[in-house]
Design a protein around this motif. Sequence first.
Motif, PDB file in Angstrom:
ATOM      1  N   ALA A 278       0.849  -1.148   0.195  1.00  0.00           N
ATOM      2  CA  ALA A 278      -0.025   0.005   0.069  1.00  0.00           C
ATOM      3  C   ALA A 278       1.038   1.311  -0.061  1.00  0.00           C
ATOM      4  O   ALA A 278       1.594   1.412   0.986  1.00  0.00           O
ATOM      5  CB  ALA A 278      -0.872   0.117   1.270  1.00  0.00           C
ATOM      6  N   TRP A 279       0.691   2.239  -1.074  1.00  0.00           N
ATOM      7  CA  TRP A 279       1.297   3.312  -1.085  1.00  0.00           C
ATOM      8  C   TRP A 279       0.553   4.347  -1.478  1.00  0.00           C
ATOM      9  O   TRP A 279      -0.484   4.248  -1.929  1.00  0.00           O
ATOM     10  CB  TRP A 279       2.505   3.172  -2.020  1.00  0.00           C
ATOM     11  N   ASN A 280       1.198   5.504  -1.910  1.00  0.00           N
ATOM     12  CA  ASN A 280       0.513   6.396  -2.546  1.00  0.00           C
ATOM     13  C   ASN A 280       0.875   6.659  -4.026  1.00  0.00           C
ATOM     14  O   ASN A 280       0.234   7.677  -4.675  1.00  0.00           O
ATOM     15  CB  ASN A 280       0.606   7.882  -1.712  1.00  0.00           C
ATOM     16  N   TYR A 281       1.927   6.253  -4.499  1.00  0.00           N
ATOM     17  CA  TYR A 281       2.394   6.034  -5.719  1.00  0.00           C
ATOM     18  C   TYR A 281       3.141   4.873  -5.987  1.00  0.00           C
ATOM     19  O   TYR A 281       3.735   4.107  -5.209  1.00  0.00           O
ATOM     20  CB  TYR A 281       3.608   7.039  -5.970  1.00  0.00           C
ATOM     21  N   PHE A 282       3.071   4.559  -7.482  1.00  0.00           N
ATOM     22  CA  PHE A 282       3.660   3.386  -7.938  1.00  0.00           C
ATOM     23  C   PHE A 282       4.569   3.626  -9.203  1.00  0.00           C
ATOM     24  O   PHE A 282       3.539   4.441 -10.018  1.00  0.00           O
ATOM     25  CB  PHE A 282       2.920   2.117  -8.216  1.00  0.00           C
ATOM     26  N   MET A 283       5.554   3.118  -9.576  1.00  0.00           N
ATOM     27  CA  MET A 283       6.066   3.513 -10.847  1.00  0.00           C
ATOM     28  C   MET A 283       5.242   3.351 -11.994  1.00  0.00           C
ATOM     29  O   MET A 283       5.405   3.838 -13.105  1.00  0.00           O
ATOM     30  CB  MET A 283       7.462   2.738 -10.831  1.00  0.00           C
ATOM     31  N   SER A 284       4.543   2.169 -11.935  1.00  0.00           N
ATOM     32  CA  SER A 284       3.792   1.776 -13.051  1.00  0.00           C
ATOM     33  C   SER A 284       2.458   2.739 -13.368  1.00  0.00           C
ATOM     34  O   SER A 284       1.754   2.475 -14.121  1.00  0.00           O
ATOM     35  CB  SER A 284       3.027   0.142 -12.660  1.00  0.00           C
ATOM     36  N   VAL A 285       2.311   3.873 -12.454  1.00  0.00           N
ATOM     37  CA  VAL A 285       1.168   4.660 -12.676  1.00  0.00           C
ATOM     38  C   VAL A 285       1.164   5.251 -14.040  1.00  0.00           C
ATOM     39  O   VAL A 285       2.349   5.882 -14.392  1.00  0.00           O
ATOM     40  CB  VAL A 285       1.119   5.773 -11.511  1.00  0.00           C
ATOM     41  N   ASP A 286       0.183   5.381 -14.812  1.00  0.00           N
ATOM     42  CA  ASP A 286       0.108   5.935 -16.072  1.00  0.00           C
ATOM     43  C   ASP A 286      -0.260   7.579 -16.167  1.00  0.00           C
ATOM     44  O   ASP A 286      -1.425   7.612 -15.677  1.00  0.00           O
ATOM     45  CB  ASP A 286      -1.033   5.105 -16.867  1.00  0.00           C
ATOM     46  N   SER A 287       0.773   8.398 -16.189  1.00  0.00           N
ATOM     47  CA  SER A 287       0.482   9.637 -16.447  1.00  0.00           C
ATOM     48  C   SER A 287       1.550  10.293 -17.093  1.00  0.00           C
ATOM     49  O   SER A 287       2.583   9.761 -17.016  1.00  0.00           O
ATOM     50  CB  SER A 287       0.158  10.198 -14.875  1.00  0.00           C
ATOM     51  N   GLU A 288       1.232  11.529 -17.787  1.00  0.00           N
ATOM     52  CA  GLU A 288       2.454  12.334 -18.335  1.00  0.00           C
ATOM     53  C   GLU A 288       3.560  12.705 -17.200  1.00  0.00           C
ATOM     54  O   GLU A 288       4.642  12.592 -17.613  1.00  0.00           O
ATOM     55  CB  GLU A 288       1.776  13.369 -18.964  1.00  0.00           C
ATOM     56  N   VAL A 289       3.031  13.269 -16.125  1.00  0.00           N
ATOM     57  CA  VAL A 289       4.132  13.705 -15.146  1.00  0.00           C
ATOM     58  C   VAL A 289       4.906  12.662 -14.603  1.00  0.00           C
ATOM     59  O   VAL A 289       6.106  12.935 -14.470  1.00  0.00           O
ATOM     60  CB  VAL A 289       3.468  14.407 -14.032  1.00  0.00           C
ATOM     61  N   ASN A 290       4.369  11.331 -14.600  1.00  0.00           N
ATOM     62  CA  ASN A 290       5.086  10.332 -13.937  1.00  0.00           C
ATOM     63  C   ASN A 290       6.056   9.740 -14.983  1.00  0.00           C
ATOM     64  O   ASN A 290       7.341   9.674 -14.921  1.00  0.00           O
ATOM     65  CB  ASN A 290       4.273   9.151 -13.817  1.00  0.00           C
ATOM     66  N   ASP A 291       5.597   9.828 -16.272  1.00  0.00           N
ATOM     67  CA  ASP A 291       6.538   9.526 -17.427  1.00  0.00           C
ATOM     68  C   ASP A 291       7.870  10.242 -17.504  1.00  0.00           C
ATOM     69  O   ASP A 291       9.023   9.961 -17.935  1.00  0.00           O
ATOM     70  CB  ASP A 291       5.705   9.415 -18.839  1.00  0.00           C
ATOM     71  N   GLU A 292       7.659  11.723 -17.409  1.00  0.00           N
ATOM     72  CA  GLU A 292       8.529  12.811 -17.314  1.00  0.00           C
ATOM     73  C   GLU A 292       9.751  12.437 -16.149  1.00  0.00           C
ATOM     74  O   GLU A 292      10.638  12.445 -16.191  1.00  0.00           O
ATOM     75  CB  GLU A 292       7.938  14.085 -17.299  1.00  0.00           C
ATOM     76  N   ASP A 374       8.261  -8.901 -12.494  1.00  0.00           N
ATOM     77  CA  ASP A 374       9.006  -8.033 -13.090  1.00  0.00           C
ATOM     78  C   ASP A 374       9.617  -6.967 -11.933  1.00  0.00           C
ATOM     79  O   ASP A 374      10.275  -6.051 -12.248  1.00  0.00           O
ATOM     80  CB  ASP A 374       8.812  -7.442 -14.589  1.00  0.00           C
ATOM     81  N   GLY A 375       9.088  -7.234 -10.940  1.00  0.00           N
ATOM     82  CA  GLY A 375       9.395  -6.162  -9.677  1.00  0.00           C
ATOM     83  C   GLY A 375       8.521  -4.748  -9.683  1.00  0.00           C
ATOM     84  O   GLY A 375       8.696  -3.913  -8.833  1.00  0.00           O
ATOM     85  N   GLN A 376       7.726  -4.852 -10.462  1.00  0.00           N
ATOM     86  CA  GLN A 376       6.707  -3.661 -10.569  1.00  0.00           C
ATOM     87  C   GLN A 376       5.361  -4.045  -9.805  1.00  0.00           C
ATOM     88  O   GLN A 376       5.143  -5.295  -9.410  1.00  0.00           O
ATOM     89  CB  GLN A 376       6.506  -3.433 -11.989  1.00  0.00           C
ATOM     90  N   PHE A 377       4.451  -3.095  -9.672  1.00  0.00           N
ATOM     91  CA  PHE A 377       3.102  -3.336  -8.994  1.00  0.00           C
ATOM     92  C   PHE A 377       2.187  -2.797 -10.001  1.00  0.00           C
ATOM     93  O   PHE A 377       2.091  -2.192 -10.635  1.00  0.00           O
ATOM     94  CB  PHE A 377       3.167  -2.473  -7.792  1.00  0.00           C
ATOM     95  N   GLU A 378       1.016  -3.895  -9.909  1.00  0.00           N
ATOM     96  CA  GLU A 378      -0.156  -3.795 -10.791  1.00  0.00           C
ATOM     97  C   GLU A 378      -1.207  -2.974  -9.835  1.00  0.00           C
ATOM     98  O   GLU A 378      -1.306  -3.731  -8.845  1.00  0.00           O
ATOM     99  CB  GLU A 378      -0.734  -5.022 -11.367  1.00  0.00           C
ATOM    100  N   VAL A 379      -1.617  -1.838 -10.073  1.00  0.00           N
ATOM    101  CA  VAL A 379      -2.524  -1.163  -9.261  1.00  0.00           C
ATOM    102  C   VAL A 379      -3.909  -1.925  -9.251  1.00  0.00           C
ATOM    103  O   VAL A 379      -4.510  -1.984 -10.174  1.00  0.00           O
ATOM    104  CB  VAL A 379      -2.773   0.340  -9.492  1.00  0.00           C
ATOM    105  N   VAL A 380      -4.276  -2.497  -7.956  1.00  0.00           N
ATOM    106  CA  VAL A 380      -5.684  -3.166  -7.897  1.00  0.00           C
ATOM    107  C   VAL A 380      -6.664  -2.449  -7.151  1.00  0.00           C
ATOM    108  O   VAL A 380      -7.768  -2.974  -7.178  1.00  0.00           O
ATOM    109  CB  VAL A 380      -5.285  -4.693  -7.146  1.00  0.00           C
ATOM    110  N   SER A 381      -6.328  -1.342  -6.512  1.00  0.00           N
ATOM    111  CA  SER A 381      -7.299  -0.745  -5.861  1.00  0.00           C
ATOM    112  C   SER A 381      -6.882   0.822  -5.685  1.00  0.00           C
ATOM    113  O   SER A 381      -5.597   0.993  -5.260  1.00  0.00           O
ATOM    114  CB  SER A 381      -7.634  -1.417  -4.488  1.00  0.00           C
ATOM    115  N   SER A 382      -7.853   1.738  -5.770  1.00  0.00           N
ATOM    116  CA  SER A 382      -7.333   3.113  -5.494  1.00  0.00           C
ATOM    117  C   SER A 382      -8.536   3.986  -4.795  1.00  0.00           C
ATOM    118  O   SER A 382      -9.485   3.650  -5.164  1.00  0.00           O
ATOM    119  CB  SER A 382      -6.598   3.751  -6.792  1.00  0.00           C
ATOM    120  N   THR A 383      -8.131   5.009  -4.313  1.00  0.00           N
ATOM    121  CA  THR A 383      -9.277   5.799  -3.728  1.00  0.00           C
ATOM    122  C   THR A 383      -9.900   6.689  -4.898  1.00  0.00           C
ATOM    123  O   THR A 383      -8.988   6.884  -5.630  1.00  0.00           O
ATOM    124  CB  THR A 383      -8.786   6.783  -2.631  1.00  0.00           C
TER     125      THR A 383
END
Length: 427
Positions: A278-292, A374-383
């Motif tokens: 449980a975190w507030n961010y994962f590397m796998s999050v799909d957003s332009e700011v995260n990609d940058e 692969d050591g990443q996280f798949e988001v299964v739940s979010s607020t």
Amino acid sequence: MSKSTMFKSAALALAVSATNLVMAADTIKVGVLHSLSGTMAISETTLKDTMLMLIEEQNKKGGLLGKQLEPVVVDPASNWPLFAEKARELVEKEKVDAIFGCWTSVSRKSVLPVIEELDSLMFYPVQYEGEESSKNVFYTGAAPNQQAIPAVDYLMNELGVERWVLAGTDYVYPRTTNKILDAYLKAAGVAEEDIMVNYTPFGHSDWQSIVSDIKKFGSAGKKTAVVSTINGDANVPFYKELGSQGISSEDIPVVAFSVGEEELSGMDTGPLVGHLAAWNYFMSVDSEVNDEFIENWHSFIGNEDRVTNDPMEAHYIGFNMWAKAVEKAGTTDPSAVQDALIGVSVPNLTGGLSTMMPNHHISKPVLIGEIQDDGQFEVVSSTSGLVVGDAWSDFLEGSKDLISDWRQPLSCGNYNVKTATCSGQNF
């Protein structure tokens, strides 16, 4: 030595001293207080590198208030009393304008009296137990209501968990978090006999008997899960022992609060697939700011295999909030910046805006991620939206009546709404 030579020497010394003062005045010093050795280096070294990247990027934009930023890095070496010494060194000797640092709560508790005595600023980027509010600390990591409580809700409501193992490292964060979770679970109707609590020291390596006890506890016919506040390099042998004893995520899922992409990069993730964090961010999050952010990180560190994680995002948010508040205040003076920070909003890496609240905690989304091979996280739940961090738990006696609000006229870290009194600056 002639008088003429003496005067020339004295003049030279004064000139050098004046030059040094001008050079110091021409930069804004930023303290970086993270363990680069010892048991916590596995997690904290990356945060040091993150701060160096953020400072470099800000300098490329022109710095702050027309000055370049100068990082001052120290290594408290996973030695909790040394954190206090290094914090004092940063403020008194190095004259830093703000400190970004600490990971464990015991290190933060060590630093806190120093920061308050010297009226400095610290940004704390890691999830913690709450039950604290200081005018000198800004908490950009998750409070329990932004991580622990939503994780338990997910396990209970989505996976049907009925028995609970609260496993943690033996220090203030796990003990206080588990105290909150114990009260929360019992309020939800969980019986005492369905809660198992275990603590181990930092760096613990022999998990055989403990994992065996967990396995036995989970064989009572009720769905069982482990809520892990195990910190640092002890996580490696813990997960390895789970795999050795054949405990899969389907049997007894583990949800961790201190295991992210950085920790997984040093593990064999095969046995961990399906376990949770449980975190507030994962590397796998799909957003332009995260990609940058990821692109900038890989460019800075010179390695495209390096991962990002939640505490890195917390430093990203905290640093940008500080920079914005400095520009708003027109000075790096801690008192002015403290006031300017409240209400400041900056982008987070999930694509929204996080805001610094009057209790010196921020608003953040809460994500539950499932470990992939692969050591990443798949988001299964979010607020559905952002959650505001609570300084004081709603589930503990002595805390549920407290609020924190550092705005005038209240300016109090623990104001009791029932007695209408402020019982001190912080905890």
